[in-house]
Design an enzyme around this catalytic site. Structure first.
Site: not given
Length: 536
Positions: A328-329, A353-355
């Site tokens: 997720d990143g 970073t995606r979340v």
């Protein structure tokens, strides 16, 4: 032979479990006829007490990977002990150093397990999960503010050799001594010196009491190297799912794991794919990294940080792209930044970073936006500064502030700051005027004293008051230059003042030159009349 082990083998045979016979041996790979019906990853016990697990199933034979170092011979009988490969787990392993099979190697005596857990346990289903929303504190300012990670996230760490990957993961592991997170640190095919260095750092910073260190060195079998990350995931899952504890698993590193699996596959005769890796390389890592997240049953979370070697910083290589597409990143370490600017050498242009942003508050998000803008201005100003170009006042201010920020974000191992520390530090540095300079060393020394006094209840907060008080103690006033005319910056005014005497001299010289030219070009009237008078 151990009589107890022989009795267990006999009991399993008497129960009617599937039995087979060894018909071929190739190093750690055992070819067995029989053992049907069975399934992949089933635990096998040989008649001498040694163990193995089913790796491949064919029509008339199965391939068993040997787990122990004892020598086998053709004709030995084996039996299925369990449908899945199991490992010992328990809370008593916290604070200990063990090998891939759960045996202690720290000289502190045996460990009493709470039970067993499947090594290749399936990841939780989608309906068993819930949204992640709580930030995981790494203690590293550049990560927690710009590329934050939340509990339950999978964040890859990529970089070339000798750029501080293990140092950064060690820093993150050390910081968890201040939280309720238990760390499972899996060292895969490492040198003994690397193992000793990690353990020494954890002990020196009182962080070993919150960690389980699983070690496989580079001289152990390929099987132990291959199984190590799955066994680490099993320890984390037991604490996460059975004990309702938040966990963090660090795989250092998955490149060594992939190489071990490639060698195993080539020896097994599996057709190689890209870079000679087997075709299921992506599935091998995705099934491992999917064993993270947050459960809706107990609201506990398991976070995973896989470390991946990127040769010469090439993140487009096969393994880095595989891992980045699963996680997720990613935090990407840059060798140029490591040598010149700061450590940890996080590349702010490539990392993402995606979340992670869901765990930040409004102040953190505002500081992140301002930090990114300032660093972008610094990079642009730095490009011009390389050519010796004179910078404008705004560019010079961005350049100076960027250098101060890199100095602020440069952290040694064990030098951690909580989220409130980081907010105070960045708020002070990012909002300084060009006439002010911050004593970075002093502000780092004082910030913990002030952050402990911050109180926030709803809309009421004393953050601004404490920030201003701290700033007044660490700011170094820069002498102001003579007042500039309205609408003109001080830097521009100083440049104009420097140029005035020269400009005046140049103007005077030009006037004199023009006068000389006019005198030279103007004809003498007396000389013009002389020819006419001569004619008359």
């Amino acid at each position: 032979m151990n009589s107890g082990q022989d009795k267990l083998f006999t009991d399993l045979v008497n129960k009617g479990n599937p039995v087979g016979e060894i018909i071929g041996i190739d190093s750690f790979m055992i070819k067995v006829r029989g053992l049907q019906p069975t399934n992949v990853h089933a635990l096998v016990r040989f008649e001498d007490g040694s163990r193995g697990y089913v790796h491949h199933i064919y029509e008339d034979y199965v391939i068993v990977m040997k787990l122990d170092t004892t020598k086998l011979r053709i004709g030995i009988v084996c039996v299925i002990q369990h449908e899945q490969l199991l490992t010992k787990v328990g809370k008593n392993f916290i604070g200990r150093i063990i090998n891939a099979f759960g045996d202690p190697i720290d000289g502190k005596g045996p460990i009493e397990p709470d039970g067993v857990w499947e090594v290749f346990h399936s990841a939780p289903m989608l309906y068993e999960r819930e949204l992640v929303d709580k930030q995981l504190e790494t203690g590293v300012t550049i990560l927690d503010i710009t590329f934050s990670i939340v509990r339950g996230q999978r964040m890859a760490l990529l970089g070339d050799g000798k750029v501080g990957k293990t140092a950064l993961t060690t820093q993150i592991a050390i910081n968890q001594k201040n939280t309720d997170i238990t760390v499972i640190y899996v060292l895969i095919a490492k040198r003994q010196r690397d193992v000793a260095q990690l353990v020494d750092r954890l002990l020196a910073n009182d962080a070993m009491g919150k960690a389980i260190v699983i070690v496989t060195n580079m001289f152990e079998s390929l099987i132990a190297t291959y199984l190590a990350p799955y066994i680490g995931a099993a320890y984390g899952e037991y604490l996460w799912q059975a004990c309702n504890m938040d966990t963090l698993i660090i795989y250092d590193d998955l490149t060594s794991h992939a190489q071990a699996y490639r060698e195993m596959s080539l020896i097994s005769g599996i057709s190689p794919g890209r870079d000679s890796y087997p075709g299921d390389m992506f599935y091998t890592h995705s099934s491992l990294l999917e064993r993270a997240g947050k459960l809706n049953v107990n609201h506990a979370a398991q976070t995973v940080i896989p470390v991946v070697y990127a040769p010469a910083g090439d993140i487009t290589a096969y393994l880095p792209t595989n891992i980045m597409s699963i996680t997720d990143g990613q935090w990407i370490l840059d060798s140029a930044i490591f040598k010149e600017t700061m450590r940890p050498a996080i590349s702010t242009g490539l990392s993402v970073t995606r979340v992670g942003g869901v765990g930040q508050n409004k102040r953190q998000k505002a500081l992140t936006a301002l930090l990114n803008k300032t660093l972008a201005g610094y990079r642009q100003a730095d490009e011009y500064a390389h050519f010796g170009t004179e910078l404008s006042p705004d560019a010079q201010a961005d350049y100076d502030k960027g250098k101060a920020l890199f100095q602020l974000m440069n952290q040694d191992i064990g030098e951690g700051y909580n989220l409130m520390d980081q907010q105070l530090l960045l708020d002070i540095v990012l909002n300084t005027s060009p006439q002010e300079k911050i004593d970075i060393k002093k502000v780092k020394q004082l910030v913990k004293e002030y952050s402990s006094q911050v109180k926030e209840e709803g809309d009421q907060s004393n953050f601004d008051v404490l920030r201003d008080d701290l700033k007044s103690k660490v700011v170094i006033a820069v002498a102001k230059k003579a007042a500039a005319p309205s609408g003109e910056s001080p830097a521009a005014a100083s440049k104009a003042d420097d140029k005035k005497p020269d400009d005046k001299d140049k103007k005077d010289d030009k006037r004199e030159d023009k006068k000389d030219d006019k005198d030279h070009q103007k004809p003498d009237k007396r000389e013009e009349k002389k020819p006419e008078e001569a004619k008359k």
